[in-house]
Design a protein around this motif. Structure first.
Motif, PDB file in Angstrom:
ATOM      1  N   THR A  46       0.834  -1.207   0.000  1.00  0.00           N
ATOM      2  CA  THR A  46       0.000   0.000   0.000  1.00  0.00           C
ATOM      3  C   THR A  46       0.865   1.252   0.000  1.00  0.00           C
ATOM      4  N   LYS A  47       1.870   1.269   0.873  1.00  0.00           N
ATOM      5  CA  LYS A  47       2.734   2.450   1.001  1.00  0.00           C
ATOM      6  C   LYS A  47       3.506   2.709  -0.291  1.00  0.00           C
ATOM      7  N   SER A  48       4.052   1.647  -0.886  1.00  0.00           N
ATOM      8  CA  SER A  48       4.845   1.800  -2.114  1.00  0.00           C
ATOM      9  C   SER A  48       3.969   2.218  -3.287  1.00  0.00           C
ATOM     10  N   ALA A  49       2.804   1.566  -3.411  1.00  0.00           N
ATOM     11  CA  ALA A  49       1.900   1.919  -4.511  1.00  0.00           C
ATOM     12  C   ALA A  49       1.395   3.346  -4.371  1.00  0.00           C
ATOM     13  N   LEU A  50       1.171   3.769  -3.132  1.00  0.00           N
ATOM     14  CA  LEU A  50       0.639   5.107  -2.904  1.00  0.00           C
ATOM     15  C   LEU A  50       1.669   6.189  -3.230  1.00  0.00           C
ATOM     16  N   ILE A  51       2.928   5.973  -2.840  1.00  0.00           N
ATOM     17  CA  ILE A  51       3.945   6.994  -3.150  1.00  0.00           C
ATOM     18  C   ILE A  51       4.208   7.042  -4.647  1.00  0.00           C
ATOM     19  N   LEU A  52       4.120   5.875  -5.307  1.00  0.00           N
ATOM     20  CA  LEU A  52       4.247   5.847  -6.767  1.00  0.00           C
ATOM     21  C   LEU A  52       3.109   6.624  -7.414  1.00  0.00           C
ATOM     22  N   ALA A  53       1.896   6.350  -6.957  1.00  0.00           N
ATOM     23  CA  ALA A  53       0.723   7.025  -7.520  1.00  0.00           C
ATOM     24  C   ALA A  53       0.819   8.533  -7.328  1.00  0.00           C
ATOM     25  N   ASN A  54       1.187   8.952  -6.117  1.00  0.00           N
ATOM     26  CA  ASN A  54       1.284  10.391  -5.843  1.00  0.00           C
ATOM     27  C   ASN A  54       2.377  11.060  -6.677  1.00  0.00           C
ATOM     28  N   THR A  55       3.478  10.339  -6.886  1.00  0.00           N
ATOM     29  CA  THR A  55       4.573  10.901  -7.690  1.00  0.00           C
ATOM     30  C   THR A  55       4.147  11.059  -9.141  1.00  0.00           C
ATOM     31  N   TYR A  56       3.526  10.030  -9.687  1.00  0.00           N
ATOM     32  CA  TYR A  56       3.038  10.127 -11.068  1.00  0.00           C
ATOM     33  C   TYR A  56       1.973  11.218 -11.194  1.00  0.00           C
ATOM     34  N   TYR A  57       1.165  11.362 -10.161  1.00  0.00           N
ATOM     35  CA  TYR A  57       0.081  12.350 -10.193  1.00  0.00           C
ATOM     36  C   TYR A  57       0.618  13.779 -10.074  1.00  0.00           C
ATOM     37  N   ASP A  58       1.445  14.022  -9.066  1.00  0.00           N
ATOM     38  CA  ASP A  58       1.887  15.386  -8.769  1.00  0.00           C
ATOM     39  C   ASP A  58       3.081  15.829  -9.615  1.00  0.00           C
ATOM     40  N   LEU A  59       4.061  14.941  -9.776  1.00  0.00           N
ATOM     41  CA  LEU A  59       5.315  15.344 -10.402  1.00  0.00           C
ATOM     42  C   LEU A  59       5.297  15.173 -11.919  1.00  0.00           C
ATOM     43  N   PHE A  60       4.871  13.986 -12.362  1.00  0.00           N
ATOM     44  CA  PHE A  60       4.929  13.696 -13.798  1.00  0.00           C
ATOM     45  C   PHE A  60       3.616  13.988 -14.530  1.00  0.00           C
ATOM     46  N   GLU A  61       2.529  14.149 -13.758  1.00  0.00           N
ATOM     47  CA  GLU A  61       1.196  14.331 -14.347  1.00  0.00           C
ATOM     48  C   GLU A  61       0.870  13.203 -15.327  1.00  0.00           C
ATOM     49  N   ASP A  62       1.369  12.021 -14.991  1.00  0.00           N
ATOM     50  CA  ASP A  62       1.077  10.810 -15.772  1.00  0.00           C
ATOM     51  C   ASP A  62      -0.119  10.137 -15.103  1.00  0.00           C
ATOM     52  N   TYR A  63      -1.304  10.531 -15.528  1.00  0.00           N
ATOM     53  CA  TYR A  63      -2.513  10.118 -14.825  1.00  0.00           C
ATOM     54  C   TYR A  63      -2.873   8.655 -15.081  1.00  0.00           C
TER      55      TYR A  63
END
Length: 899
Positions: free
Chosen positions: A328-345
């Motif tokens: 959960t923790k790893s998937a969540l930080i990945l999701a947030n990074t793609y969302y906030d930093l890369f805007e890869d939705y």
């Protein structure tokens, strides 16, 4: 003497001695041994979640506690036996001291059973029954622990404060300090009040010398400092853990957390990554690979290498087979990074979905994460639709030769991807097999010899190639099937389901398409079966693309606040598909975005397109008049109002008016919901005017014309009764007559032979509340949007500047961790606004609202009419500020926020 000593009626020396000995050694001791056995087992079974700050207490789960029910129930049984059989309670005093211990034994066993309410009740009895005793004072700590588990923090704090005063005044033993300090630290940890938690953890480790307990407390302190970004201090506490720990799991997590605290000023990232890579190879860490990869990702992110960090975090997700917390923790930080930093939705949505699959509903911000995933899921679905149909349109316009090459390329890509999957799975299986082979196997059996096994593997691969471990592994040409039915009617190709006709250089060539291969991406038939052959199919595809592009633009603009992507979607729509029927919505949204960005030339371009090309449209009117949306809402309500007038005319017996009003309503609005209701009214009004036969005829016409309408079953029922003569048509008309606000109809007709006149009803008038409700429709309740806390102050009677200072001091005292900001400005000539911003959702804003209303002196100092407070979303605030409709918004606020 023996018989007399068994008595519990007299507090003689012999009696007290007899019952104390028996209560201690025959009852309490045995029960306490059972309790210790259960607690030890729970601590052993307890699996700490190192992705979160640990609890000071190791209680295990409710399910694990149920596994210790036998031992815990035995402890309760022994405690009850001791309290009942050996209590000598004479003249308001207990003379057998071990009875108090028996009650404490019962309460503790109830606590470890997770029966916190019953445990708290028992401890409360001990505290009141045996005042000033050590057990009574200790009960205050345990009562607080029970209340903490039920999140009753203020009550828990009250019990601990009582004990603290008793210890400070010398009325309670100082030996209770350690347990009290730990309880205090847990109280503040659960509320995320980290400075207070650290204060009491420091006091606890200073008070105690238990190496095992202190090690756990040091680890918690390291986690708190790490959480609050004080990484250097966190490392110092993790080093203390490494010196003391005897548990490998805690030692391992201390090392991982130290790596996560890496600071470029303290050393080389490459050295830390090498150290972590070495840990990956250690067989002891096989089950901890997910945590190691996570730490490697954090080190890479500290070096501002987000791409590499995401690679490591993706490996962490992949390796988290049995560790849901880390997954959960790893998937969540990945999701947030793609969302906030890369805007890869697309990637963000994928990892939010993975996180939610392993996340419990009580996970912090669960609702916010779920809401974001829902929004991204809708976006990704539209993105995939646009990409797929764009490709299909291009593919459909290619020459047969190019289509053939395109299909071959896609097949090659698909097979390469499948082969990569197979090799990856084989490598994983070999790794697992290697782990087994590395064990010290002894014997002469073939498979105990690693060299012979390796030769056998090489021979197998040389003959058969790499194969998955599965049934029918010898078959290299097994049919590959996927559960990927065509997503739209476009792919069904109704005109060429069995054959695909394509133009070629030599004329028309038939290509037989096998239905068995139509779902096989390794077959050309899979691609040829989806060709868009007719203009109608292509038009449908283009219309679907336009709808998806517009939906994407709204999600980007309203949900993600990503104006760049919203503009990109809208420009593709207006440039490639200018004939789209919804193009006006795209123009208006482009106008609003450019206007908000201050790009006046672009805003004016789309503004003029609307005003000149669509001068009579709602969007044109909205541009001319910002209040036009009120008229739009009123216009939407008009059909219902017209129907209500028709219904009212019927209840008053104005049947001619009913016929004319019904005809006008049908012709003007053609509302599919109201038309059957108009027909029902018309039928009975006609019957009243022209007789029963006309009523029957009109009901038959209604049933034939609107067979699926909600009123039709009632019409059938009334028609049957009318034909049977069991009901008078006037009464039938009154029974079950639908209003525009009601979808239900009466189940039982009124059976009455005598004709009665309809009783006029009172004219329906809008009350003040109804008027407020209508006007409040301009606001929308969105729980997960950003919210503000607002105070409206009468500027002639309230010093707004002083109020601002007071509120600022209040926030520093109670809400310093939220980083709240206060701004003030004029609202009207007589009122000022104080705005506290910002809160991430309605819940946190309302928690602040309720707390400040109860605790702040402002609301006691000034009359209610001089200061008005409420919570408002970022979306609703511009509407509120422009309209200045305070009473309307307060109605909306009380209805939607105040529970």
């Amino acid at each position: 003497m023996l018989l007399s000593s068994c008595s519990t009626k007299k507090a003689t020396f012999i009696n007290k001695t007899y019952h104390n000995v028996n209560a201690h050694y025959n009852v309490w001791w045995n029960g306490n041994e059972s309790l210790k056995e259960a607690v030890k087992a729970l601590q052993k079974e307890n699996k700490d979640d190192y992705t979160q700050i640990l609890s000071a207490y190791q209680l295990g789960t409710r399910e694990q506690a149920m596994g210790q029910n036998t031992a815990l129930d035995r402890a309760i049984e022994k405690g009850n036996k001791g309290a009942k059989k050996h209590s000598i309670f004479v003249k308001g005093q207990e003379h057998v001291k071990w009875v108090q211990n028996c009650y404490t034994l019962i309460a503790k066993a109830q606590y470890y059973k997770h029966d916190y309410a019953m445990s708290a009740s028992t401890f409360r009895f001990i505290n009141s029954q045996y005042k000033d005793s050590k057990q009574a004072n200790e009960a205050l700590i345990w009562m607080a622990r029970c209340l903490l588990q039920e999140e009753q923090y203020s009550l828990a704090e009250g019990n601990l404060d009582r004990l603290k005063l008793l210890i400070e005044s010398g009325k309670a033993s100082s030996s209770l300090k350690f347990d009290m300090y730990v309880a205090y630290s847990e109280l503040y940890l659960k509320q995320k009040k980290y400075p207070n938690a650290l204060k009491y953890l420091d006091l606890a480790v200073d008070e105690r010398g238990n190496r095992k307990i202190d090690t756990r407390l040091y680890f918690i302190m390291g986690q708190i400092y790490q959480e609050t970004k004080k990484k250097n201090t966190a490392v110092k506490y993790y080093q203390k853990v490494l010196k003391r720990s005897t548990a490998y799991e805690m030692e391992f997590n201390a090392r991982i957390n130290m790596a996560s605290c890496y600071n470029s000023r303290q050393g080389s990232a490459s050295e830390i990554l090498k150290s972590l890579a070495k840990m990956l190879k250690d067989s002891k860490n096989k089950e901890y690979k997910d945590q190691i990869y996570y730490a490697m990702g954090e080190v890479s992110m500290s070096e501002k290498n987000a791409t590499k960090a995401c690679e490591y975090w993706a490996l962490s997700v992949e390796e988290s087979a049995g560790n849901n917390a880390q997954k959960t923790k790893s998937a969540l930080i990945l999701a947030n990074t793609y969302y906030d930093l890369f805007e890869d939705y697309v990637q963000a949505e994928n990892y939010y979905k993975i996180a939610l699959a392993t996340m419990k509903p009580d996970y912090p911000n669960y609702d916010k994460i779920k809401s974001r995933e829902d929004m991204l899921s809708a976006l990704v679905e539209n993105i995939k639709t646009v990409n797929r149909l764009d490709t299909l349109l291009i593919f459909s316009e290619m020459s047969p030769a190019d289509q053939n090459r395109f299909a071959e390329k896609k097949i090659a890509e698909y097979k390469a991807a499948e082969q990569a999957k197979i090799e990856k799975e084989m490598a994983k299986q070999e790794s697992q097999a290697g782990g087994i082979a590395s064990q010290n196997l002894k014997g002469n059996w073939y498979f105990y010899n690693a060299t012979t096994v390796q030769r056998g593997k090489e021979s197998f691969v040389k003959t058969w190639g790499r194969r998955m471990l599965e049934d029918n592994w010898r078959l290299s040409d097994k049919e590959i099937t996927f559960s990927t039915p065509q997503e739209t009617e476009l792919a069904k190709n109704p005109e060429g389901a069995s054959t695909a006709k394509q133009d070629s250089a030599s004329g028309k060539e038939d290509q037989n398409i096998s239905s068995s291969n139509a779902n096989n991406p390794a077959s050309k038939d899979y691609y040829f079966s989806q060709i868009l052959r007719t203009p109608a199919q292509k038009d449908t595809a283009k219309n679907t693309i336009c709808t998806s592009l517009l939906s994407m633009a709204f999600i980007y603009n309203d949900g993600l606040k990503n104006e760049k992507n919203a503009i990109e979607s809208l420009l593709k729509l207006v440039q490639q598909y200018p004939e789209y029927e919804g193009i006006l919505s795209a123009y208006y949204l482009l106008y609003r975005i450019y206007d908000r960005k201050g790009e006046t030339p672009n805003a004016n371009y789309y503004k003029n397109l609307i005003l000149r090309g669509f001068p009579d449209s709602d969007y044109a009117n909205l541009i001319r008049d910002e209040n036009y949306y009120k008229e739009m809402l009123a216009r939407e309500k008009l059909p219902e109002k017209e129907y209500e007038a028709t219904f009212l005319a019927f209840t008053k017996g104005h049947y001619s008016d009913v016929l004319s009003l019904a005809q006008k309503g049908n012709e003007t609005y053609r509302d599919p919901v109201l038309m059957p209701k108009y027909a029902y009214l018309t039928a009975f009004a006609s019957g009243k005017l022209y007789g029963k036969e006309v009523l029957i005829k009109k009901l038959e016409e209604l049933i034939a014309k609107y067979p699926a309408a909600e009123i039709t079953p009632k019409a059938k029922e009334q028609l049957a009764l009318l034909k049977s003569g069991k009901i008078n048509f006037t009464t039938a008309a009154q029974d079950g007559m639908p209003s525009s606000q009601e979808s239900h109809v009466s189940e039982t007709p009124v059976e009455q032979e005598a004709a009665t006149e309809t009783t006029p009803t009172e004219t329906v008038t809008d009350s003040k509340e109804q008027q407020l409700e209508k006007e409040a429709e301009v606001y929308r309740y969105r729980e997960n949007q950003t919210h503000y806390f607002v105070i409206l102050a009468n500027s002639s009677k309230v010093d707004a500047n002083q109020m601002k200072y007071d509120l600022s001091d209040f926030n520093k005292e109670f809400f310093s961790s939220l980083g709240l900001k206060i701004s003030s400005f004029l609202f009207t000539t007589t009122e000022e606004v104080l705005m506290v911003q910002q809160f991430e959702n309605a819940k946190t804003a309302m928690e602040y609202y309720n707390f400040v209303r109860k605790r702040h002196e402002l609301f006691k100092k000034y009359p209610a009419q001089d200061i008005r407070a409420f919570v408002i979303s970022a979306q609703n605030y511009p509407t509120f500020y422009n309209m200045k409709n305070i009473e309307v918004y307060e109605y909306f606020f009380n209805k939607n926020y105040v529970k």
